[in-house]
Scaffold this active site. Structure first.
Site, PDB file in Angstrom:
ATOM      1  N   ASN A   1     -48.109  67.053  -4.606  1.00  0.00           N
ATOM      2  CA  ASN A   1     -48.453  67.815  -5.793  1.00  0.00           C
ATOM      3  C   ASN A   1     -47.583  67.405  -6.983  1.00  0.00           C
ATOM      4  O   ASN A   1     -48.037  66.640  -7.845  1.00  0.00           O
ATOM      5  CB  ASN A   1     -48.316  69.314  -5.505  1.00  0.00           C
ATOM      6  N   ASP A   2     -46.338  67.847  -7.009  1.00  0.00           N
ATOM      7  CA  ASP A   2     -45.486  67.585  -8.177  1.00  0.00           C
ATOM      8  C   ASP A   2     -45.326  66.088  -8.471  1.00  0.00           C
ATOM      9  O   ASP A   2     -45.202  65.695  -9.626  1.00  0.00           O
ATOM     10  CB  ASP A   2     -44.096  68.190  -7.957  1.00  0.00           C
TER      11      ASP A   2
END
Lengths: 124, 481
Positions: free
Chosen positions: B408-409
């Site tokens: 994600n990040d």
């Protein structure tokens, strides 16, 4: 450690050798400490991210060198059946340091086998 | 009796093996031999110590053999049983043990010296008690900090004996990340109190209360030190704690007057600090920010206001049909769902249709650097297919499909802006590929708490579900085409 700076005396109570520390010996140890720190700073400069974790884990296993201290203390504080609190602490220290050393090197080896072992295989 | 200088020469040899071992560990080709060299150096140091003690006549074999045996068995079991996903936690735990051992040796020596009679004021008293105090301070911080880091890496724990949910699991309590700005003052206060206690122990060496109080303040300091730091930053914290445990061993070396501890400990301490900076650089973070600016999970989380319709595996399989180049982007979700074997199967399938499959490895993907490499290597993915971020980013524009699994990040385009917690973090340019497929359980935010624009792009297809389950469904969908 420094023969010139320390004199070894027999300790009557436990019969083991106590270093009576002199300023010369202390300065010698501090010199070793400072130089080893500089060595550590220079030792690694470029590490590929793949190796960050194994390097951390391997260095961690080496910091288990305190096992030597735990061995010496276990020996020095153990006095037959009459176990002192100091002996219990030294024994706990010995177990923990051994876990750190044995587990640390083994886990690092497992990681490296997966990373580097596969590399050899992939290269053919 | 042998001349005692023999032992010192042996210790010197063992210290040299550690130095060369660390050096070799920093290059992929020599790393396995470096690790072996370190282990041999350690064995040498232990053998020398035992021989030396025996030559001096007195040895409590029972305690030593029992301690070494128990420790070896526990260490062996932990190292062989651990799943690759649990590796970071285990490293943190071992590190805590190392720090605790150093602190315990210092404490034990202090108690022994107190019962044997404290030396008169002079160099010996000041030096030994300063070293005892410092090894206690650093050692207990390492123990409590490492245990905290381990819990944070796990993310939480199951409450035993609690009501089971419909999947037969106990109640899950996630580990808190909490740190108001005033906590830094509390930490500074505790540090000052610990230093004051060290000075008090030097002035009153017989008084055990000060020694025990020092244990309490340092342990608390370690807990408060890690409490405000988010899970995403844990690798840096574990690396820093690893450096601290080396320093603790060096101080213990001063306590018992042994140079091999001083050399190995301070060298690991310094090398660990350098590694910490290298890791910070890979994450584009400042060490100071990591430690004192509570980020990475503790900050405000974005509220999700957008929705995205999920796709199904058949639809994705059709997009993949005829793709020339696929880049797989693994993240922590792949580790959690243990889907690395399914990923490998996917890659084999695609390659059988003449499609090139590469893996993009972000330096901090997962919970430890190298986490993804280890997992994919376990699934027999060839090493040269794992491409590091700087090299693969130029390939995204010409790739047909980027398959993101539980990351994600590390893919969030918000990092390119100069605002928010992710500002400036290097990311994988996943959004530049023609089609993005994301396997993820939900749209929820990552550790940094920032909503990911990538999910809502028109070219993005979301496969909602467990990584392994979705990968298997995708593989069977491809086979059916």
């Amino acid at each position: 450690m420094y023969k010139g700076g320390t004199s070894q005396q027999s300790n009557q109570a436990g019969g083991y050798f106590v270093m009576s520390l002199t300023l010369t010996a202390l300065i010698g140890s501090i010199t070793v400490f400072v130089l080893a720190i500089f060595l550590g700073f220079e030792l690694i400069s470029k590490v590929p991210p793949t190796l960050h974790t194994p390097l951390m884990s391997g260095a961690n296993a080496i910091s288990g060198i305190t096992i030597v201290g735990a061995l010496i203390l276990s020996n020095a504080t153990f006095d037959g059946m009459d176990t002192s609190f100091a002996a219990i602490l030294a024994f706990l220290a010995l177990i923990m340091a051994t876990i750190n050393v044995v587990g640390g090197f083994m886990v690092t080896n497992r990681m490296l086998e997966m990373i580097a072992g596969k590399k050899r295989k992939g290269g053919k | 009796m042998l001349d005692p200088v023999v032992w010192d020469v042996g210790y010197l040899l063992s210290a040299s093996m550690f130095i060369i071992g660390i050096k070799r560990l920093s290059s992929p080709r020599t790393a396995p031999s470096g690790n072996r060299l370190g282990a041999q150096g350690m064995l040498l140091a232990v053998v020398i110590t035992i021989l030396k003690m025996q030559s001096e006549g007195i040895i409590g074999w029972e305690l030593i053999v029992a301690g070494l045996a128990i420790g070896s068995i526990i260490g062996y079991i932990m190292a062989t049983r651990v799943e690759m996903t649990g590796m970071p936690e285990l490293v943190a735990l071992f590190n805590g043990f190392g720090g605790a051992a150093s602190a315990l040796v210092g404490l034990s020596e202090a108690l022994k010296r107190i019962s044997d009679g404290v030396p008169d004021p002079g160099v010996e008293l000041y030096a030994t008690w300063t070293a005892i105090g410092l090894s206690a301070l650093v050692g207990w911080i390492t123990l409590s900090g490492s245990l905290m880091a381990m819990m944070k890496l796990k993310g939480g724990f199951y409450v035993p004996f609690s009501k089971k949910d419909d999947r037969g699991r106990n109640k899950w309590v996630s580990f808190p990340t909490w740190g108001p700005p005033w906590l830094n003052w509390v930490k500074a206060g505790l540090l000052l109190a610990s230093i004051a206690l060290i000075i008090l122990t030097i002035q009153n060496p017989e008084n055990k209360t000060y020694v025990y109080s020092l244990v309490a303040t340092s342990t608390l300091l370690g807990i408060l030190f890690v409490l405000p730091i988010g899970g995403a930053d844990m690798p840096v914290v574990v690396s820093l704690l690893n450096s601290l445990s080396g320093i603790a061993a060096a101080f213990t070396g001063f306590v018992i007057g042994n140079n091999v501890l001083i050399i190995a400990g301070s060298m690991v301490g310094a090398a660990g600090l350098i590694l910490t900076f290298i890791m910070c650089k890979a994450m584009n973070r400042e060490l100071y920010d990591v430690l004192f600016k509570a980020f990475g999970g503790s900050g405000e989380k974005d509220q999700l206001t957008r929705t995205k319709v999920g796709s199904d595996p058949e639809e994705v399989a059709m997009v993949l049909d005829g793709a020339q180049k696929v880049i797989v982007v693994p993240g922590y979700g792949m580790a959690v769902s243990q889907s690395q074997h399914a990923v490998k199967e996917f890659a084999d399938l695609m390659e059988s249709y003449d499609c090139e499959v590469l893996y993009a490895i972000h330096p901090v993907a997962g919970r430890m650097p190298g986490h993804m490499n280890v997992l994919l290597a376990e699934a027999n993915v060839p090493y040269e297919k794992l491409i590091e971020m700087d090299d693969i980013n130029s390939e995204f524009p010409e790739c047909d499909v980027a398959l993101v699994i539980g990351a994600n990040d590390t893919t969030n385009p918000a990092a390119r802006t100069n605002e928010g917690p992710l500002a400036g973090m290097p990311i994988l340019d996943v959004d530049k590929s023609s089609v993005v497929v994301i396997i993820k359980r939900s749209l929820s935010v990552g550790y940094a708490g920032v909503d990911n624009d990538l999910f809502y792009m028109d070219k993005t297809m979301m496969l909602f579900g467990d990584g392994k389950k979705m990968m298997n469904e995708l593989n069977s969908a491809i086979k059916e085409l």
